[in-house]
Design a protein around this motif. Structure first.
Motif, PDB file in Angstrom:
ATOM      1  N   VAL A 117       0.874  -1.178   0.000  1.00  0.00           N
ATOM      2  CA  VAL A 117       0.000   0.000   0.000  1.00  0.00           C
ATOM      3  C   VAL A 117       0.906   1.221   0.000  1.00  0.00           C
ATOM      4  O   VAL A 117       1.661   1.455   0.946  1.00  0.00           O
ATOM      5  N   VAL A 118       0.824   1.990  -1.076  1.00  0.00           N
ATOM      6  CA  VAL A 118       1.735   3.119  -1.289  1.00  0.00           C
ATOM      7  C   VAL A 118       0.911   4.389  -1.418  1.00  0.00           C
ATOM      8  O   VAL A 118      -0.144   4.403  -2.067  1.00  0.00           O
ATOM      9  N   GLU A 119       1.414   5.473  -0.822  1.00  0.00           N
ATOM     10  CA  GLU A 119       0.717   6.755  -0.883  1.00  0.00           C
ATOM     11  C   GLU A 119       1.639   7.819  -1.466  1.00  0.00           C
ATOM     12  O   GLU A 119       2.804   7.917  -1.081  1.00  0.00           O
ATOM     13  N   LEU A 120       1.097   8.618  -2.388  1.00  0.00           N
ATOM     14  CA  LEU A 120       1.853   9.680  -3.049  1.00  0.00           C
ATOM     15  C   LEU A 120       1.214  11.029  -2.719  1.00  0.00           C
ATOM     16  O   LEU A 120      -0.016  11.139  -2.681  1.00  0.00           O
ATOM     17  N   HIS A 121       2.060  12.038  -2.506  1.00  0.00           N
ATOM     18  CA  HIS A 121       1.571  13.390  -2.227  1.00  0.00           C
ATOM     19  C   HIS A 121       2.084  14.356  -3.278  1.00  0.00           C
ATOM     20  O   HIS A 121       3.268  14.299  -3.661  1.00  0.00           O
ATOM     21  N   ALA A 122       1.216  15.259  -3.711  1.00  0.00           N
ATOM     22  CA  ALA A 122       1.606  16.392  -4.554  1.00  0.00           C
ATOM     23  C   ALA A 122       1.093  17.647  -3.866  1.00  0.00           C
ATOM     24  O   ALA A 122      -0.112  17.888  -3.827  1.00  0.00           O
ATOM     25  N   TYR A 123       2.012  18.441  -3.299  1.00  0.00           N
ATOM     26  CA  TYR A 123       1.622  19.639  -2.555  1.00  0.00           C
ATOM     27  C   TYR A 123       1.550  20.851  -3.477  1.00  0.00           C
ATOM     28  O   TYR A 123       2.159  20.884  -4.536  1.00  0.00           O
ATOM     29  N   SER A 124       0.854  21.875  -2.997  1.00  0.00           N
ATOM     30  CA  SER A 124       0.708  23.164  -3.697  1.00  0.00           C
ATOM     31  C   SER A 124       0.528  22.958  -5.197  1.00  0.00           C
ATOM     32  O   SER A 124       1.209  23.566  -6.018  1.00  0.00           O
ATOM     33  N   ALA A 125      -0.405  22.074  -5.539  1.00  0.00           N
ATOM     34  CA  ALA A 125      -0.651  21.711  -6.936  1.00  0.00           C
ATOM     35  C   ALA A 125      -1.777  22.560  -7.514  1.00  0.00           C
ATOM     36  O   ALA A 125      -2.824  22.059  -7.903  1.00  0.00           O
ATOM     37  N   ALA A 126      -1.576  23.869  -7.538  1.00  0.00           N
ATOM     38  CA  ALA A 126      -2.623  24.786  -7.984  1.00  0.00           C
ATOM     39  C   ALA A 126      -3.054  24.488  -9.412  1.00  0.00           C
ATOM     40  O   ALA A 126      -2.232  24.160 -10.274  1.00  0.00           O
ATOM     41  N   VAL A 127      -4.353  24.603  -9.656  1.00  0.00           N
ATOM     42  CA  VAL A 127      -4.899  24.366 -10.993  1.00  0.00           C
ATOM     43  C   VAL A 127      -4.550  25.556 -11.881  1.00  0.00           C
ATOM     44  O   VAL A 127      -4.812  26.706 -11.515  1.00  0.00           O
ATOM     45  N   PRO A 128      -3.927  25.333 -13.027  1.00  0.00           N
ATOM     46  CA  PRO A 128      -3.651  26.442 -13.951  1.00  0.00           C
ATOM     47  C   PRO A 128      -4.946  27.179 -14.314  1.00  0.00           C
ATOM     48  O   PRO A 128      -6.026  26.577 -14.366  1.00  0.00           O
ATOM     49  N   PRO A 129      -4.858  28.498 -14.534  1.00  0.00           N
ATOM     50  CA  PRO A 129      -6.071  29.304 -14.765  1.00  0.00           C
ATOM     51  C   PRO A 129      -6.971  28.793 -15.890  1.00  0.00           C
ATOM     52  O   PRO A 129      -8.188  28.909 -15.819  1.00  0.00           O
TER      53      PRO A 129
END
Length: 531
Positions: A392-404
């Motif tokens: 069981v593996v977990e991945l994080h992507a922080y401050s992944a703001a959606v482009p305008p």
């Protein structure tokens, strides 16, 4: 959890004195706590232990807030534990740990992770294993043995620019650095670019914000908490099962036996206070009344509740003043949330290599920020992995703001694809694994600690008598951050209400409240003087 040495120079902050139980008042005050996360639970604990009648309203169906846990199902119907992602319970989180001890006196549900390795795009690896506990040698040895930091780089550091790191006090560090962004501050020190990527960015992304938008004062405070101000180091513990099972259900049981009422799945919408001093909290299940209210929701929830409560505080304006009340409302409205983040949990049909660490931080591998192998420490994940021969593996992507110009759903799907590709790149043995199940969290509810925001950040106290705030986005002039700031503001919120009733408060503990390195601190003070 095995016992470990505690920093003998930690600071004890005694509470105000008073009666030990509200029963001695001849009546028991009532309080409503809005928010069942760490801050709200700390406040509820502090109040209930002095005999106050407490009702907790929590919007989600579970407790814990952003550290909540719950059950979901995989496509084959298997129930599994889920959360909003990895959390490290550092040893210097004294006030959070004191809260958790109410449900787990020995903290037996926390297990240590012995390392916090960091990997960059060039394959360079940093480790915190085996570092001395004593500042500044912990930071010096970490730098000298890092592949991104050569001995010659020490000579190039600008001591005047770096001086605030050795002389952190709160709120002084904010007065000195809150107007500077973290990226510019680290660059001014002449840290080598690779070291900035691998070390300092990891700290800034703990706040779900890129360094270019985050206050340098927050970064310096974290450096103080984990390195130059504390002998606890960067070793931490993690719950041995889902957060609900390991942390919050034991605490719920403890509080329920002390008369606390929990109403989960109930969202508060507004608060009013009548001229008799009684608060009325409107919520999705009707309404509640009390003599005091603790507002401890997330930033968005706090903004919405205050905005929907235009009459709140009018009964106190003669004392607090309409200007103070207006400024407070403006300060609450000015609170912002950090960019969204992605949590992607994968159930794979084959194991990762045995030598993979339970937790790996990454730098320069956008959009991936870390990888957790949950079956190394969480009972639910370990049981599933053992039954299926997988992981069981977990991945994080922080401050992944959606482009305008991007569609949010399409952007989230793209992030998932990119993170999975990075997993295959970092842990190649996963490339051939079949994904048995995937659960995703896409959230944007962490507080933003942007440049210049500290001065107007709302404090625990408010202009409304009987109303207090708590949460990791609330100002408290102590060296605390993240989950520990949430716990500390919760205890402080309870203490403020208790003092108003003549009841005894609860002590707080922190790392040293100023630089602890005698000559280095004096040199830092000299370097920071105008020339």
């Amino acid at each position: 959890m095995s016992a470990h040495p505690v920093d003998p120079r930690r600071v004890h902050h005694p509470p105000a004195g008073g009666l030990g139980d509200a029963g001695l008042l001849g009546r028991r005050p009532r309080a409503v706590v809005v928010g069942g996360g760490i801050a709200g639970l700390a406040a509820a604990t502090g109040l209930a232990e002095r005999g106050v009648v407490v009702e907790v309203l929590e919007r989600e169906p579970h407790l814990g807030g952003r550290v909540g846990g719950w059950s979901e199902q995989l496509p084959d119907g298997t129930p599994v534990s889920m959360s909003r992602g990895f959390h490290a319970f550092f040893r210097q989180y004294y006030n959070l740990r004191n809260l958790l001890r109410r449900g787990d006196p020995g903290l037996d549900r926390l297990v240590p992770l012995e390392d916090y390795p960091l990997l960059d795009a060039e394959g360079r690896l940093d480790s915190f294993r085996g570092l001395p506990r004593t500042p500044p040698w912990n930071a010096v040895l970490f730098a000298l043995r890092s592949p991104t930091f050569r001995p010659a780089d020490l000579i190039r550091l600008d001591p005047r620019a770096a001086a605030p790191l050795a002389n952190v006090s709160v709120p002084g560090i904010y007065e000195a650095l809150d107007h500077v962004d973290a990226a510019s501050f680290v660059e001014s020190i002449n840290f080598p670019p690779a070291a900035r990527h691998l070390a300092f960015e990891v700290f800034s992304r703990s706040f779900f914000a890129p360094p270019s938008t985050m206050s340098a004062a927050e970064l310096a405070t974290m450096f103080h908490i984990y390195f130059l101000g504390s002998a606890e180091g960067l070793m931490f513990d993690v719950p041995d099962d889902g957060f609900d099972i390991a942390l919050w259900e034991p605490l719920r049981h403890y509080l329920t036996t002390r008369g606390v009422t929990f109403r989960t799945g109930v969202a508060a919408s507004s608060v009013t206070k009548d001229h008799s001093g009684v608060f009325h909290v409107d919520h999705s299940a009707g309404g509640s009344t009390a003599e005091a209210v603790v507002l401890a929701p997330d930033v968005r929830g706090l903004r919405e509740i205050v905005a929907a409560s235009p009459e709140l505080g009018t009964a106190d304006s003669a004392v607090a003043g309409p200007d103070a009340l207006g400024r407070w409302r403006d300060d609450v409205a000015a609170l912002r949330s950090a960019p969204p983040f992605l949590v992607q949990r994968l159930w794979l049909d084959r194991p990762v290599r045995e030598d993979r660490p339970p937790f790996l931080g990454t730098g320069g591998l956008y959009p991936l920020d870390n990888i957790s192998v949950l079956d190394r420490y969480e009972h639910d994940a370990a049981g599933w992995a053992a039954r299926h021969g997988g992981s069981v593996v977990e991945l994080h992507a922080y401050s992944a703001a959606v482009p305008p110009d991007a569609d949010e759903d399409a952007w989230t799907a793209e992030l998932r694809t990119r993170c999975l590709a990075r997993l295959h790149e970092v842990y190649p043995e996963t490339a051939g694994a079949r994904i048995v199940g995937e659960l995703v969290q896409w959230r944007a509810d962490c507080p933003m600690f942007g440049v210049g925001g500290f001065a107007r950040r709302p404090t625990v106290a408010t202009p409304v008598d009987g109303l207090v705030l708590a949460g990791d986005g609330i100002r408290i002039d102590l060296p605390v951050a993240l989950m520990e700031r949430a716990a500390s503001t919760g205890w402080q919120a309870a203490n403020r209400l208790l003092a108003g009733w003549g009841l005894a408060g609860h002590p707080l503990e922190t790392v040293p409240t100023g630089g602890r390195l005698g000559p280095l601190t004096r040199a830092a003070g000299y370097a920071m003087r105008p020339r």
